[in-house]
Scaffold this motif. Sequence first.
Motif, PDB file in Angstrom:
ATOM      1  N   MET A 136     -69.076 -72.339  39.970  1.00  0.00           N
ATOM      2  CA  MET A 136     -69.799 -71.131  40.318  1.00  0.00           C
ATOM      3  C   MET A 136     -69.688 -70.085  39.199  1.00  0.00           C
ATOM      4  O   MET A 136     -70.591 -69.276  39.034  1.00  0.00           O
ATOM      5  CB  MET A 136     -69.264 -70.581  41.641  1.00  0.00           C
ATOM      6  N   GLU A 187     -74.594 -67.779  44.709  1.00  0.00           N
ATOM      7  CA  GLU A 187     -74.501 -68.689  45.853  1.00  0.00           C
ATOM      8  C   GLU A 187     -75.884 -69.014  46.407  1.00  0.00           C
ATOM      9  O   GLU A 187     -76.150 -70.148  46.795  1.00  0.00           O
ATOM     10  CB  GLU A 187     -73.614 -68.085  46.939  1.00  0.00           C
ATOM     11  N   GLN A 219     -72.743 -63.462  45.111  1.00  0.00           N
ATOM     12  CA  GLN A 219     -73.586 -63.795  46.257  1.00  0.00           C
ATOM     13  C   GLN A 219     -74.967 -64.269  45.804  1.00  0.00           C
ATOM     14  O   GLN A 219     -75.545 -65.193  46.383  1.00  0.00           O
ATOM     15  CB  GLN A 219     -73.702 -62.583  47.174  1.00  0.00           C
TER      16      GLN A 219
END
Length: 192
Positions: free
Chosen positions: A1, A150, A147
């Motif tokens: 990530m 994601e 976020q």
Amino acid sequence: MDTMVMCIEGLQAKLEKHRKDDLKETPTRVIFTDVLLQALGRDERNPDEVELECPTIDGKSVDYALKIDRRPVLFVEAKPLNDPLTDVKSITQVVGYAANAGVEWCVLTNGDTYKVYHSTEKAEAPEKLLFEVSIDPKENKGMPVQQIAERFSRFSRDAMAKGVLDEIGRETFTMGKIRKALDKIFADPPST
């Protein structure tokens, strides 16, 4: 990530400068879309993973066919950076390309915003939108970069292999159909 977060931060830094440049489609692809796809685990130089200018049934081509096990699983059609992505013809085009090729998922992008569509959903093309995500901090209203990353990761190579979009699509479109049916019942309740 972490790779995805760094990628988005880098693209955000480029966004304002290039938005003023009024980039055409090819530079938008090179500067934004290719970079993001790489961060999502795609190597556009490997035709077993990404087929560039993939031929379609009507003799045209879709910009990217993202593959798993050499089979297309996601089509991506790119537009110039400042394109609003609201043209029904463009939406219908990418959704049609995917549906005709038996590919469930497709994306329409301007390098900043990525609109994810379920090509085989029984609805008009614009209503096949599952979700959209943008790298632009102004569009994300204080959402942390983590976020945003994601949300992009939903169509990463790994997520596609695990069926993440399929799961989100089932939940979203099934719940939408249930809501419409309930709204209809409450709006016009059956007489007893």
